[in-house]
Design an enzyme around this catalytic site. Structure first.
Site, short mmCIF file in Angstrom:
data_model
loop_
_atom_site.label_atom_id
_atom_site.label_comp_id
_atom_site.label_asym_id
_atom_site.label_seq_id
_atom_site.Cartn_x
_atom_site.Cartn_y
_atom_site.Cartn_z
N GLU A 80 6.75 -71.74 -37.30
CA GLU A 80 7.60 -71.16 -38.29
C GLU A 80 8.24 -69.71 -37.77
OE1 GLU A 80 4.80 -71.09 -41.61
OE2 GLU A 80 4.79 -73.69 -41.82
N GLN B 69 -5.08 -79.24 -43.16
CA GLN B 69 -5.77 -78.61 -41.75
C GLN B 69 -6.96 -79.40 -42.15
OE1 GLN B 69 -5.72 -75.19 -40.36
NE2 GLN B 69 -4.31 -74.52 -40.75
N GLU C 27 2.97 -79.80 -40.32
CA GLU C 27 2.05 -79.54 -41.41
C GLU C 27 2.61 -79.50 -42.78
OE1 GLU C 27 1.55 -75.17 -41.55
OE2 GLU C 27 1.68 -75.08 -39.39
N TYR D 33 4.39 -77.33 -48.12
CA TYR D 33 3.12 -77.84 -49.09
C TYR D 33 3.08 -77.72 -50.94
CZ TYR D 33 1.01 -75.84 -44.85
OH TYR D 33 -0.08 -75.49 -43.59
O1 AHR Z 1 -1.49 -74.20 -42.66
C1 AHR Z 1 -2.03 -72.75 -43.31
C2 AHR Z 1 -0.57 -71.22 -42.61
O2 AHR Z 1 0.88 -72.49 -43.14
C3 AHR Z 1 0.12 -71.45 -41.01
O3 AHR Z 1 -0.65 -71.45 -40.40
C4 AHR Z 1 1.19 -71.81 -41.13
O4 AHR Z 1 1.70 -72.11 -39.88
C5 AHR Z 1 1.77 -72.28 -42.51
O5 AHR Z 1 2.65 -71.31 -43.11
#
Ligand code: AHR
Length: 498
Positions: free
Chosen positions: A173, A350, A292, A244
Site C-alpha cells: 500500500e 487476515q 487483502e 475491505y
Molecule cells: O490488514 C490490515 C491493514 O490493512 C494492513 O496492514 C494494510 O495493508 C491495510 O491497510
C-alpha cells in the site's frame, strides 16, 4: 414463491483456478502472531511454542499460501531483526501499529509454522524505509543455495536448504499516507522496478507483485495503477488490489451487494493493465493479486482508544463477525472465482485474531468466526476449473444499486472432472426462491450445505457456535435438474456428481 433458474454447462470452463485464490495473510499486528499462532505458555502449545489448536483450524481451511509479514508493518521492518539467535534480536518500535515488536518470531519461525500448517509463503519486502539493497539481500538469504554471505548466513542460522520463496510483494500500500515511507506513483514505480530487476537477477524463478492502489476509494486510484505499471510492467507478474467491506450505515440490502463493487474494481484494474500492455506493445498479460480482502469495520471505534506502545501487542482489529458478514465473504469468494482467469492470488485478510476467521482465547481454545465457513467451503470445494453459471433471478433495488440479482452464483469442476460444486448466494433478505439448477451431465447430488435462517447480527464465540452451516435434505435430480429452495439471505454449496 418467486422463482429462479441456474443453468450450468460443465464444459463452459472460464478459467483454471490457481489454488492460491484461497490464500490468507498474517501480519505482525495485534494478536495475530503473538498470542495467535505463537504462544509458548499456552497449554496447547507445541515444542516450538505454536498453538496446536490454531494449527488444526488452519489445516482444516487448507490455506495454500500466507502473505507475511505485512501489511503496514512491513514498511518499517528490518528482516534481519527476525533471523538468527532469538535472544539477540532487538525490540523495535512498530510505527505502523504503535506497538513494540520483540522479533521473537521472524522468517525462520514463521516458515517452521507454515511447514506445520502445510501452507506456502508469500513474502513482502519493505519498500517504505528500505529499498534495492534490502530486497536483493533477503532474496539471497532465502533462495540462494549457498557460498555467499547471505545464503551462508541462512545456513549458520540452521537452515541448510533455501526457503525457495516463489512469490514476493514489492512493498505494501505504498500510495497510502498512513504508510511508513509512502510514495508518489512515480517514486514507487521507479523503486519497485529497480528492486524487481535486481531481485530477479538474484533468483530468476521468483514472481513479483507490484502495489496497486490501497483501494478503489483512493483519490489517485487509476492514475496510480497506470503510472506504476508504466515503470514495472516488464518486471512484475501481478498487480495488487485491496478491499475491505463495511456496513457502518446498517443497510444490509446494500451491504450484501459489496462483492459487486469488488467485481467492478477488478474489471477497472484489468482495463488499465491491458491498456498499458497495448501501449507498450507487449505480449505479457498482467495477472492480479487480490492480496487483502475481507470485512473490516466492527473494531475501528474501540481500536481508536488503544494506548500507544504497550509492552505486549494489544488486541487490535478483532472484528467479531456476524451472519451478514459471512454472506458478504461468500459473495466475495464467488466474485474471485468468477475472475479466476486473471486473479491468480487472493488473500483473506487476515487469518488469526486480526480481522480473522480464527480467534483464540488467551487461556482456553481457538474458535471459528462466522466467516470461517464460506472460506472453508471455497477452499475445499473451489479447487479445479471455474464454470460459468447462467443466472436468471428476480432482482431488487437498494440504496447502493438498482436491478441487483437476488442470486449470485459460480460453479467449480474438480480437477478429476467428476464433480461440480455450485456456490450460490441469495443476497435478498426478503425472498426465498424456488430455484431450478440444470446441470448438463449431472448424475447425483452429493450434498447441499447451507448457512441460512440466522439473525443478520448473530455471531459466534468460544462458548457458542451459533452461525454454522448445516446439510439440508435435497430432492433427487430429474432430467439433470435439481429443484431447491434457496432461502432469503443464504449461502449455499451444492455438490453434484458428474
Ligand atoms: O490488514 C490490515 C491493514 O490493512 C494492513 O496492514 C494494510 O495493508 C491495510 O491497510
Amino acid at each position: 414463491m418467486k422463482k429462479a433458474t441456474l443453468k450450468i454447462d460443465a464444459k463452459h470452463v472460464t478459467a483454471d483456478i490457481d489454488p492460491r485464490l484461497y490464500g490468507s495473510f498474517i501480519e505482525h499486528l495485534g494478536r495475530a502472531v503473538y498470542g495467535g499462532l505463537y504462544q509458548p505458555g499456552h497449554a496447547g502449545a507445541d515444542e516450538d511454542g505454536f498453538r496446536t489448536d490454531v494449527l488444526a483450524l488452519v489445516k482444516e481451511l487448507d490455506v495454500p499460501v500466507v502473505r507475511y509479514p505485512g501489511g503496514n508493518f512491513v514498511s518499517g521492518y528490518n528482516w534481519e531483526d527476525g533471523v538468527g539467535d532469538v535472544s539477540a534480536r532487538p525490540a523495535r518500535l512498530d510505527l505502523a501499529w504503535s506497538a513494540v515488536e520483540r522479533n521473537t518470531v521472524g522468517l525462520q519461525e514463521f516458515q517452521r509454522w507454515l511447514d506445520k500448517a502445510g501452507a506456502g509463503l508469500m513474502y513482502a519486502v519493505n519498500l517504505g524505509t528500505r529499498g534495492v539493497d534490502e530486497a536483493r539481500n533477503i532474496v539471497e538469504y532465502a533462495n540462494h543455495p549457498g557460498g555467499t554471505y547471505y545464503s551462508d548466513l541462512r545456513k549458520k542460522h540452521g537452515r541448510e536448504k533455501p526457503y525457495a520463496i516463489k512469490t514476493w510483494c514489492l512493498g505494501n500500500e505504498m500510495d497510502g499516507p498512513w504508510q511508513i515511507g509512502a510514495k508518489t506513483a512515480y517514486e514507487y514505480g521507479r523503486l519497485a522496478a529497480e528492486c524487481a530487476k535486481v531481485m530477479k537477477w538474484v533468483d530468476n524463478s521468483i514472481e513479483l507483485v507490484a502495489c496497486g492502489s490501497s483501494g478503489a476509494f483512493m483519490p489517485t486510484f487509476g492514475a496510480w495503477e497506470a503510472e506504476v505499471l508504466e515503470h514495472t510492467y516488464e518486471h512484475a507478474d501481478y498487480l495488487s488490489l485491496h478491499s475491505y467491506h463495511e456496513n457502518k450505515a446498517g443497510d444490509t440490502e446494500s451491504y450484501l451487494t459489496k462483492n459487486l463493487d469488488m467485481d467492478d474494481f477488478i474489471k477497472s484494474v484489468l482495463k488499465i493493465c491491458d491498456d498499458v500492455k497495448a501501449k507498450k506493445g507487449l505480449n505479457k498479460t498482467m495477472m492480479l493479486s487480490f492480496d487483502e480482502w475481507n470485512v473490516w469495520y466492527h473494531s475501528l471505534e474501540s481500536d481508536a482508544k488503544i494506548p500507544r506502545w504497550g509492552s505486549e501487542p494489544p488486541a487490535r482489529l478483532e472484528d467479531i463477525y456476524n451472519f451478514e458478514d459471512a454472506l458478504v465473504v461468500g459473495g466475495s469468494l464467488i466474485t474471485l472465482i468468477k475472475n479466476a482467469g486473471r486473479v491468480k492470488i487472493a488473500c483473506l485478510a487476515q487469518l488469526i485474531n486480526v480481522i480473522a476467521p480464527i480467534m483464540t482465547d488467551p487461556v482456553l481454545g481457538a474458535w471459528k468466526q462466522t466467516i470461517f465457513y464460506p472460506y472453508l467451503h471455497a477452499s475445499r470445494f473451489g479447487r479445479g476449473r471455474a464454470v460459468h453459471v447462467d443466472v436468471d433471478s428476480p432482482k431488487y433495488d437498494c440504496k447502493a444499486r438498482t436491478d441487483v440479482d437476488c442470486l449470485d452464483s459460480v460453479a467449480v469442476r474438480n480437477n478429476e472432472g467428476n464433480e461440480i460444486t455450485v456456490f450460490i448466494l441469495n443476497r435478498n433478505i426478503h425472498h426465498d426462491l424456488e430455484t431450478e439448477i440444470a446441470i448438463e451431465g449431472a448424475k447425483e447430488v452429493i450434498e447441499h450445505i447451507q448457512m441460512a435462517g440466522h439473525d443478520m447480527k448473530a455471531v459466534n464465540s468460544l462458548k457458542r457456535q451459533s452461525v454454522v452451516p448445516r446439510r439440508v435434505p435435497c430432492a433427487a435430480l430429474e432430467n439433470e435438474t435439481l429443484s431447491v429452495i434457496i432461502p432469503k439471505a443464504s449461502w449455499n454449496v451444492v455438490r453434484i456428481k458428474l
